[in-house]
Every structure is written in structure tokens, then in C-alpha cells.
Design an enzyme around this catalytic site. Structure first.
Site, PDB file in Angstrom:
ATOM      1  N   LYS A   1       0.809  -1.065  -0.060  1.00 49.35           N
ATOM      2  CA  LYS A   1       0.071   0.018   0.004  1.00 49.35           C
ATOM      3  C   LYS A   1       0.732   1.194   0.010  1.00 49.35           C
ATOM      4  O   LYS A   1       2.073   1.143   0.297  1.00 49.35           O
ATOM      5  CB  LYS A   1      -0.958  -0.054   1.372  1.00 49.35           C
ATOM      6  CG  LYS A   1      -1.841   1.180   1.206  1.00 49.35           C
ATOM      7  CD  LYS A   1      -3.071   0.702   0.506  1.00 49.35           C
ATOM      8  CE  LYS A   1      -4.289  -0.193   1.096  1.00 49.35           C
ATOM      9  NZ  LYS A   1      -5.651  -0.386   0.169  1.00 49.35           N
TER      10      LYS A   1
HETATM   11  N1  GLU Z   1      -7.456  -0.383  -2.805  1.00 47.89           N
HETATM   12  C1  GLU Z   1      -8.117  -1.684  -2.918  1.00 47.89           C
HETATM   13  C2  GLU Z   1      -8.229  -2.447  -1.722  1.00 47.89           C
HETATM   14  O1  GLU Z   1      -7.807  -1.797  -0.710  1.00 47.89           O
HETATM   15  C3  GLU Z   1      -7.838  -2.404  -4.203  1.00 47.89           C
HETATM   16  C4  GLU Z   1      -6.532  -2.831  -4.387  1.00 47.89           C
HETATM   17  C5  GLU Z   1      -5.963  -3.348  -5.635  1.00 47.89           C
HETATM   18  O2  GLU Z   1      -6.809  -3.683  -6.455  1.00 47.89           O
HETATM   19  O3  GLU Z   1      -4.815  -3.811  -5.669  1.00 47.89           O
HETATM   20  O4  GLU Z   1      -8.477  -3.484  -1.606  1.00 47.89           O
END
Ligand code: GLU
Length: 424
Positions: A110
Site C-alpha cells: 500500500k
Molecule cells: N484499494 C483496493 C483495496 O484496498 C484495491 C487494491 C488493488 O486492487 O490492488 O483493496
């Protein structure tokens, strides 16, 4: 016993304590606990941006890769004023469990930039996104770390980032990043996938409990990408959406809200435009009142930490489906569990987004695109299977769904760590 990590950051501390609790109960070895409670890489970069008035501002950017034990790290990039590296680490850990539970070949990551995107022009955001992309690019790639949209980012930001890194490498690399627009290497179905997944978890829970969706009243906090499509899919399944909210207000109607009207009047509108909005037949309440309205199911789909020591005792819903990441603090969780509220945890409930990202990545690697029907059919099959696995375990072990989901998710990662050894 190795020392247990603690953090001043509430979200990171929650992620760590949730992990330790489940890992100890499962009898994970001390080595595995030590490996999985630390992130492989925590990167901080500075992001100098020339603002439209000619001045220069330097933002802070982050990318944390918690684990690559199962595959490339995967997870979003968010733009938020109070973002910091600990929050990114907590969310990266959550992505490791989310991808593991979903059965897709990824670890967790993240990142993002500490900025207020609402006070920036499009040109400023483009310059910021491209500089950030250049700074994190050595760690980004289809087989290393694959970002996606998250809070306050979307297809446009993904294109800026992909375009910058592709230009630096001298070739288009679409699979380095997901959540792209359909017109530029994106996948049909990706935009609605998180909301469709959260709604499906709610509907599967109703099925497991023998409840008719047409008799269920639901409240949804947040009308962004997750909340809006959750509302749409619940409403088309027959549920009555009695409350929705955005950062400015709650719209409440015990008879049910016209979700299409809410889309027209709220989606894609600026804060200023939304200030004067009304929805026919709806009472307008304060933004957090959505959490406390009389309803059966509550879907917190906005930000973390909204159900805590102060707010959890006021919840009237009997079932909560966590559309956002980390909307319930540990204190809130304990209060709600004691009150007999059944909670579908975030890393199951909002896994539709990353499962769809996996489909986009697979399509990009192959250069061959699926139809929306093919996408949705595969997505629903996985979400329903995963829901059932967690539900059955929680029933068999008389455990919360959160604990059952943690145990299944951690086990798959721990098995990979065991197979690969300590040289990860
Ligand atoms: N931001 C989304 C989550 O927290 C999607 C993450 C992604 O598709 O890699 O799951």
C-alpha cells in the site's frame, strides 16, 4: 518469545494485534510470527511539485511492501492529508491477508501521498503523480509490486503513473498497475467490483441466515466508489436502502432511497455542488448519523476507525459488512461482538476490488480481454466461495468471521513462508 511490535498508530497497532492474536491461537512458529509481523520494505520519498502559482511544495510519498511470500505485492495508492508510513504499513498487511484469503497469487502492499487532493488542480495532481511514480518506480513492476487505486485516486492517476514508468523503461508496461480506465488497458467490471463484492457478501450473509433481501433495510456510509456501487447492487437485489451518506450529510428515508437519483445528484460532483443537494423524500442529517439509523445491515464504506469506543454502542444494525478498510477499531469490535452484532470483515467484504485487479493483470499479461459478463461471473464465484469458507469455519469453530478469516488467510501465507524459507 520474540518481542511483539506495538505502534502509536491506531490502524497499525490494530493490524499487529489482530495478527498476533490469530497467529498465537493457530500455533504459528515464533519465526513465522517474526517474519510476518514485519514488512519487507517501507519506502518514503519526497515529491517536489511546482504549483500553478509558480511556488514549489514538497509532499511526502510512501510505498510499503508487507509481504511478497505468495507473489508480487498488491495494493492501492491513496491521496490523503494525514497519510503516514505506519498507516500504509497497516493497510499493506491487510492487503496480504486479503489477497491470501481471496486465493489470488499476490502479497500485500500500500502507498500514497500525504496531500489534500481536493485543494489541487488537475495539472498539479498530474505533476505530483508523475514525480511520485518516478521516485517509487525501481520497486514497481508486474512481477514485483502492482499498485491500484485507493482512497481519492482512480483511473486517471493510474494512467499518469503507468505512463511515467513506461516512458522511463522505454516500453508500455500495462500489467504493472491495475484499476486503469477501460479505454486504456483497464478491465470491464473493475470499476464496480469492490461495491459488487461488498453487496454480494451482504446478500450471502442474508442467505446464510435465511433472510429475504426484500425485507432488509440497509444503511451505507460513504458514496464513493465502494459505497455507491454497494448501494446500487443491494437495491437491485431488492433491499431497501434507508440511508446513505457522503462527507457532508446523511440522506435518510425509512421508505427507501432512490439510488439512481442519488447517483445523478451526488456522484462526480464537487464538494461545493454537493452542499445544496437534496434527495426527494429524504431527511438530511449530519454525516455520521448514518451509522446510528434504524436498519438491519450497516455497510461502513468510507474511512477507517469510524466505529470506536464512542460510536459503537449507538449502532442499531444487527449486521455489519465492512466495505472500507479498518472501519472498526478493536474497542469498537469488542463492543459490537458483545452486543451480538455479526461482522463481515473488511478483507473479505471489500476483496472484490483486488480480485478484479487480478483479472485485469491476467488480461494485461495475456493481451486478451474478457467481457463484463465473464468478469462478473468469475468474480461472484470467487466471492461466494470465499464467503462460504469463512462462514463455515466461523460456525464450526464458534469464532467471529474476522478470526476465521484471519486464520485461513495467515495459514496460506505461513505455508508459503515455510516452503520458501527465510531467504524471502
Ligand atoms: N484499494 C483496493 C483495496 O484496498 C484495491 C487494491 C488493488 O486492487 O490492488 O483493496
Amino acid at each position: 518469545m520474540n518481542e511483539r511490535r506495538k505502534s502509536e498508530n491506531v490502524l497499525l497497532n490494530t493490524a499487529l494485534q489482530d495478527f498476533y492474536g490469530a497467529a498465537e491461537e493457530m500455533g504459528l512458529s515464533e519465526n513465522q510470527i517474526a517474519i510476518l509481523s514485519n514488512s519487507e520494505r517501507r519506502l518514503e520519498v519526497s515529491v517536489p511539485v511546482e504549483m500553478d502559482d509558480g511556488s514549489l511544495r514538497v509532499f511526502k510519498g510512501y510505498r510499503v511492501q508487507h509481504s511478497t511470500a505468495l507473489g508480487p505485492s498488491k495494493g492501492g495508492i491513496r491521496y490523503a492529508a494525514d497519510l503516514n508510513v505506519d498507516e500504509c504499513e497497516a493497510l499493506a498487511m491487510l492487503m496480504t491477508w486479503k489477497c491470501s484469503l481471496a486465493g489470488i497469487p499476490y502479497g500485500g502492499g500500500k502507498g500514497g501521498i500525504a496531500c489534500n487532493p481536493f485543494s489541487m488542480s488537475k495539472r498539479e495532481k498530474e505533476r505530483m503523480s508523475r514525480t511520485f511514480a518516478a521516485r517509487i518506480s525501481p520497486n514497481i513492476g508486474r512481477w514485483s509490486d502492482v499498485p491500484a487505486p485507493d482512497m481519492n485516486t482512480g483511473g486517471q492517476e493510474m494512467v499518469w503513473i503507468m505512463d511515467t514508468i513506461s516512458k522511463m523503461r522505454g516500453q508500455i508496461e500495462p500489467a504493472q498497475l491495475t484499476g486503469k480506465p477501460i479505454s486504456y488497458w483497464g478491465a470491464r467490471g473493475r470499476n464496480e467490483a469492490s461495491g459488487l463484492g461488498a453487496a454480494t457478501c451482504g446478500l450471502e450473509l442474508m442467505k446464510a441466515l435465511g433472510k429475504d433481501p426484500a425485507k432488509m433495510r440497509v444503511a451505507i456510509q460513504g458514496f464513493g466508489n465502494v459505497g455507491s456501487f454497494t448501494a446500487k447492487h443491494l437495491s437491485s437485489a431488492g433491499a431497501t436502502v434507508v440511508a446513505i451518506s457522503d462527507s457532508l450529510a446523511t440522506y435518510y428515508s425509512p421508505k427507501g432511497i432512490d439510488v439512481n437519483m442519488a447517483f445523478e445528484r451526488l456522484c462526480g460532483r464537487s464538494r461545493k455542488e454537493r452542499e445544496g443537494v437534496t434527495l426527494d423524500g429524504c431527511e438530511k442529517l449530519g454525516p455520521s448519523d448514518v451509522l446510528f439509523v434504524d436498519c438491519d445491515f450497516l455497510f461502513p464504506c468510507a474511512v477507517q476507525g469510524v466505529l470506536n469506543r464512542d460510536t459503537a454502542p449507538k449502532v442499531k444494525a444487527k449486521y455489519i459488512v465492512e466495505g472500507a478498510n479498518g472501519p472498526i477499531t478493536p474497542e469498537g469490535d469488542a463492543i459490537l461482538n458483545d452486543a451480538g452484532v455479526l461482522i463481515v470483515p473488511d478483507f473479505l467484504a471489500n476483496s472484490g476490488g483486488v480480485i478484479s485487479s487480478y483479472f485485469e493483470w491476467a488480461q494485461n499479461l495475456q493481451g486478451f480481454f474478457w467481457t463484463e459478463e465473464e468478469h462478473n461471473e468469475r468474480l461472484l464465484r470467487l466471492i461466494r466461495e470465499n464467503f462460504k469458507r469463512v462462514w463455515d469455519q466461523s460456525q464450526a469453530k464458534k469464532a467471529t468471521m474476522r478470526r476465521a478469516a484471519y486464520v485461513a488467510a495467515i495459514q496460506r501465507v505461513a505455508d508459503a513462508v515455510e516452503l520458501r524459507g527465510n531467504f524471502l
